[in-house]
Each structure stands twice: as structure tokens, then as C-alpha cells.
Design a protein around this motif. Sequence first.
Motif, short mmCIF file in Angstrom:
data_model
loop_
_atom_site.label_atom_id
_atom_site.label_comp_id
_atom_site.label_asym_id
_atom_site.label_seq_id
_atom_site.Cartn_x
_atom_site.Cartn_y
_atom_site.Cartn_z
N PRO A 5 37.34 45.60 47.03
CA PRO A 5 37.04 44.73 48.16
C PRO A 5 38.33 44.16 48.74
O PRO A 5 39.27 43.86 48.01
CB PRO A 5 36.18 43.61 47.52
CG PRO A 5 35.67 44.19 46.25
CD PRO A 5 36.72 45.15 45.78
N GLN A 6 38.35 44.04 50.04
CA GLN A 6 39.55 43.54 50.70
C GLN A 6 39.49 42.02 50.85
O GLN A 6 38.67 41.49 51.61
CB GLN A 6 39.71 44.21 52.07
CG GLN A 6 40.01 45.69 51.98
CD GLN A 6 41.28 45.97 51.19
OE1 GLN A 6 42.34 45.45 51.50
NE2 GLN A 6 41.16 46.78 50.14
N ALA A 7 40.31 41.31 50.12
CA ALA A 7 40.39 39.86 50.24
C ALA A 7 41.33 39.50 51.38
O ALA A 7 42.19 40.29 51.76
CB ALA A 7 40.92 39.26 48.93
N PRO A 8 41.16 38.30 51.95
CA PRO A 8 42.11 37.86 52.96
C PRO A 8 43.54 37.94 52.44
O PRO A 8 43.79 37.65 51.27
CB PRO A 8 41.68 36.41 53.23
CG PRO A 8 40.23 36.37 52.85
CD PRO A 8 40.10 37.33 51.70
N SER A 9 44.46 38.33 53.28
CA SER A 9 45.85 38.53 52.86
C SER A 9 46.41 37.26 52.23
O SER A 9 46.38 36.18 52.83
CB SER A 9 46.69 38.93 54.08
OG SER A 9 48.05 39.06 53.72
N ASN A 10 46.91 37.40 51.00
CA ASN A 10 47.58 36.30 50.31
C ASN A 10 46.71 35.05 50.17
O ASN A 10 47.24 33.94 50.13
CB ASN A 10 48.89 35.94 51.03
CG ASN A 10 49.86 37.10 51.08
OD1 ASN A 10 50.02 37.84 50.12
ND2 ASN A 10 50.52 37.27 52.23
N TYR A 47 39.26 39.98 41.14
CA TYR A 47 39.83 39.57 39.85
C TYR A 47 38.82 39.54 38.71
O TYR A 47 39.23 39.62 37.54
CB TYR A 47 40.50 38.20 40.00
CG TYR A 47 41.75 38.28 40.83
CD1 TYR A 47 42.95 38.71 40.27
CD2 TYR A 47 41.74 37.98 42.19
CE1 TYR A 47 44.11 38.82 41.02
CE2 TYR A 47 42.89 38.09 42.96
CZ TYR A 47 44.07 38.51 42.37
OH TYR A 47 45.20 38.64 43.14
N GLU A 48 37.54 39.43 39.00
CA GLU A 48 36.55 39.33 37.92
C GLU A 48 36.59 40.49 36.95
O GLU A 48 36.53 40.28 35.72
CB GLU A 48 35.15 39.15 38.52
CG GLU A 48 34.05 39.01 37.47
CD GLU A 48 33.54 40.36 36.97
OE1 GLU A 48 33.20 40.47 35.77
OE2 GLU A 48 33.49 41.32 37.78
N PRO A 49 36.67 41.75 37.42
CA PRO A 49 36.66 42.85 36.44
C PRO A 49 37.82 42.78 35.44
O PRO A 49 37.64 43.08 34.25
CB PRO A 49 36.76 44.09 37.32
CG PRO A 49 36.20 43.67 38.64
CD PRO A 49 36.64 42.25 38.80
N ALA A 86 48.75 41.09 34.50
CA ALA A 86 49.38 40.71 35.76
C ALA A 86 48.35 40.19 36.77
O ALA A 86 48.61 39.17 37.43
CB ALA A 86 50.16 41.89 36.34
N PRO A 87 47.18 40.83 36.94
CA PRO A 87 46.19 40.25 37.85
C PRO A 87 45.71 38.85 37.42
O PRO A 87 45.53 37.97 38.26
CB PRO A 87 45.04 41.26 37.81
CG PRO A 87 45.69 42.55 37.46
CD PRO A 87 46.77 42.17 36.48
N MET A 229 36.35 31.20 34.76
CA MET A 229 37.78 31.06 34.51
C MET A 229 38.15 29.60 34.74
O MET A 229 37.74 28.99 35.73
CB MET A 229 38.57 31.97 35.45
CG MET A 229 40.03 32.08 35.09
SD MET A 229 40.25 32.86 33.47
CE MET A 229 42.04 32.83 33.34
N THR A 230 38.90 29.04 33.82
CA THR A 230 39.36 27.67 33.97
C THR A 230 40.89 27.64 33.92
O THR A 230 41.52 28.49 33.29
CB THR A 230 38.81 26.74 32.86
OG1 THR A 230 39.42 27.07 31.61
CG2 THR A 230 37.31 26.87 32.74
#
Length: 277
Positions: A5-10, A47-49, A86-87, A229-230
Motif C-alpha cells: 500500500p502506498q502511504a503518504p510520502s514521509n 508496518y503491521e506485517p 529496520a522497518p 505497538m507501544t
Amino acid sequence: MTDMPQAPSNELDLPYEGLPPTATADFNRDGFVHLSGVLSPETIARYEPTITAEVIRLNTQHLPLSERDTYGKAFLQIENLWQESAPAKELVFSRRLAGIAARLLGVHAVRLYHDQALYKEPGGGITPWHADQYYWPLSSDRTVTLWLPLQETGLDMGPLAFAPGSHNFSHGRDLPISDESEARLERLLAEQDFGDVVEPFALGDASFHRGWTFHHAGPNRGTAPRRVMTVIYMDADIRITEPTNEYQAIERFFPGVEAGQVADSPINPVLFDGRVA
């Protein structure tokens, strides 16, 4: 191969524009805020996966739920995922998220204490009433925990619930998460009429709560894990104090730092400083 999925840039580094004008005042009064659209669904999906894969890889809890104690039934708990992936580091080090924490605390800069993935399995039990700061050897209450669900979280999945104003209540601060904390705090908080605020979380919503805000969560009655995630942030100038219980392990969380010193270790970097462009 499936396209990501394409997230908004940065997006993770862009300022969050949804903070209401009263958010800091509400946070100071209630000890928590629930914010909408902190991250886009596309960013969560990106990021969830990785987070889930790391939880599965690093998990050491293999007992059936029926054989665990109350704490063990509450969630699978994995710390400092930023050091493993890294992610995960990109998410934990987000300037957007750290910037919200700094604004809510009213400080110029915040540094990382640590992150935690908290996965409540289907059939998982309650998270007993507690305050996070019981576990932290820190010199002030300028601390805040981000609670970021990685899926839409209905009431059946056990979203985090808060006792508004309880960060000003000193009784019960000596209790670790346990059956005793659940019983005693449920009674003490009810006697003081603090209330119990529980709300569903849409995908991309997040909450922020102070270190001494009492909170808990219900069981996961759904069929999928409640994936969360916390990230714990602290005032960048906060100092380490002498431990007051067995959980406040300075060397574990602040390697190379001693009591009385600023909590500035290699694993506690500054994540946001509003004085730096």
C-alpha cells in the motif's frame, strides 16, 4: 508479488495536524488523549506485517492460555523491536509520533525509553489495572506512552481503557500488574469516582497516556489477535533515580548510565527536538 500500500510520502516525519487546540489541556486534566487519524491506514498496513512477524519470531511464550497466570494471559510482550528490524525502527523513531508526545508533555524534546509490541491473543484475558511508571526509575512524571493498534479495535478486542484524572491519585502506585492490582485499584478508583473510559479505536487512531495514569483492558473476545505497538517517551532532560523495586533495572534499559545522570544512553536517543529544524 503483491504491491505494498502506498502511504503518504514521509508521513512518519510529517507533523500531525489533527491535534485539537484543547488537547494539551485535556491531557493535563485527564492524563490521556485518544486521537483520530494519527497515521493513515496505508501506513499501518505498511508496518503491521513486519511488527507481527517479529513478534512471532521473538516470542518465547509457548504455554497454552489455560496454563498461564493473569499477566501471561494478558498479552505477548516483545521489547525494543527497533533493534531487530529496520522497518520497526522507522515506526518507533517517527518524528510525527514523538512530536505529539512532546506537545502533550509541554517539553521541547523527548527521548525514547523503549518500545513494546503487545499482542492480546484470541481468548486472551484482561490486562489488570496498573500505572506504567511503577516500572520506571525516573526523576519526574514527564513521561507518556503511545498505544497504537495495528487493526481496527472494537470493544470485543479489549481496547485500552483509562481512569480520567487518576494520574493525580497517589494510592496504588506501589502495585505491579497482577491480580492484586486489579482488585485493589478497581476498588480504590471506584471509591474516588474516577470513571472508566473505554472506546473503540478506528484504524489509525492512537492514544497517549501519562506514566501515572491508571489504565486497564478487557479480554480479547474476538477471533484475531489484538495487535498493538507501544512507544514510551520521556522528557529528554529526565534523570535516572535509584531503583525502588526489582523491575527498575537501570543497566537493562539505560546501559552505561548511573542514577542521578540524564537518561542519555545509546538505546535512548532523542526522537524529537522542537528547537532543531
